[in-house]
Design an enzyme around this catalytic site. Structure first.
Site, PDB file in Angstrom:
ATOM      1  N   MET A 171       0.838  -1.190   0.000  1.00 53.84           N
ATOM      2  CA  MET A 171       0.000   0.000   0.000  1.00 53.84           C
ATOM      3  C   MET A 171       0.872   1.240   0.000  1.00 53.84           C
ATOM      4  SD  MET A 171      -1.280  -0.068   3.992  1.00 53.84           S
ATOM      5  CE  MET A 171      -2.177   1.456   3.836  1.00 53.84           C
ATOM      6  N   CYS A 172       0.387   2.307  -0.592  1.00 59.39           N
ATOM      7  CA  CYS A 172       1.044   3.612  -0.595  1.00 59.39           C
ATOM      8  C   CYS A 172       2.269   3.650  -1.514  1.00 59.39           C
ATOM      9  CB  CYS A 172       1.449   4.039   0.808  1.00 59.39           C
ATOM     10  SG  CYS A 172       0.147   3.932   2.040  1.00 59.39           S
ATOM     11  N   ARG A 173       2.626   4.864  -1.877  1.00 60.46           N
ATOM     12  CA  ARG A 173       3.853   5.175  -2.612  1.00 60.46           C
ATOM     13  C   ARG A 173       4.457   6.399  -1.932  1.00 60.46           C
ATOM     14  NH1 ARG A 173       5.487   1.074  -5.565  1.00 60.46           N
ATOM     15  NH2 ARG A 173       4.879   0.360  -3.481  1.00 60.46           N
TER      16      ARG A 173
END
Length: 263
Positions: free
Chosen positions: A1-3
């Site tokens: 999840m997320c960058r």
């Protein structure tokens, strides 16, 4: 999840790093190329940066997707910095924390982001949370795994650990308490970047014109981007990148008392 992405080097507009490249963090909010978990990073975003002469970073965070914020487009066009940390947050469970849950988290001169997830949250970290002073727990910016991981890192920094040791020891401790967690952490004080890979992608670029970018994935197709192996500690300055292996946790540790802060 997320960058997420961090940069240290010569002054640049925020947009030159976060918006303008063909696969910038802006585009990664809906079309990441190397994301292994989740597909749309639309549940909040944030950027923290440093102004010349001020060691404390500024932040701009919102609960919605980065592409829907026209004010950020103006901000990114005109604000210049020698160091930044930015993140877009994967769509996740509904909660009341809104932009407080969006990285970067901040304290003192530090900016922090966590790309991943703590397995078995919140019960898996109950024992570790008991090692923090009550006032630290009550001061958490958000009620999620990333905020607690940040509290554990920050406690080590304030106790005198250098950034590499603070991240490495936190990752090993959390991984022992919650096996299967993904713990890609990113930290900057405005002069250097420290990061870990533990279960997700991370790359770095020594830019030809000077400066270093450390990011979840490349923002363009420059062949000089280098992928960081899993279970690695990264320490980057504007001119140098160093890699060191992270040790595997041997067992679930009992919560140890934190060192008293240096005075």
């Amino acid at each position: 999840m997320c960058r997420h992405l961090a940069y240290v080097g010569p002054g640049e507009p925020l947009g030159a790093l976060l918006v303008a490249p063909p696969h910038a963090l802006y585009r990664q909010s809906w079309a990441p190329r190397h994301q292994r978990y989740g597909t749309v990073n639309a549940d909040g975003f944030g950027v923290g940066w440093y102004a010349d002469g001020d060691p404390a970073p500024a932040r701009y965070r919102r609960a919605g997707p980065i592409w829907a914020d026209l004010s950020f487009a103006d901000l990114a066009r005109v604000v210049r910095t020698r160091a930044l940390l930015a993140a877009v947050r994967d769509a996740t469970l509904a909660g009341a924390d809104a932009e407080a849950a969006a990285a970067p988290y901040a304290a003192d001169r530090w900016l922090f982001s966590h790309n991943g997830a703590v397995k078995g949250w919140p019960g898996s970290l109950a024992s570790l949370s008991r090692g923090l002073p009550p006032e630290e727990l009550l001061s958490l910016e958000a009620r999620n795994d990333s905020a607690l991981v940040w509290a554990l890192v920050l406690a080590r920094l304030r106790a005198g650990d250098d950034p590499g040791r603070a991240l490495a020891d936190t990752v090993v401790e959390v991984a022992a308490a919650a096996p299967g967690s993904r713990l890609n952490l990113l930290l900057t004080d405005g002069t250097s970047v420290t990061a870990t890979t533990w279960g997700d992608s991370l790359w770095y670029l020594a830019r030809p014109g000077g400066g270093t970018v450390v990011a979840s994935e490349p923002y363009d197709d420059d062949p000089r981007w280098t992928e960081v192996p899993d279970r690695t500690l990264v320490t980057a300055s504007p001119a140098e990148v160093r890699l060191a292996p992270l040790k595997e946790p041997s067992r679930s540790p009992d919560p140890a008392p934190l060192k008293e802060p240096h005075t």
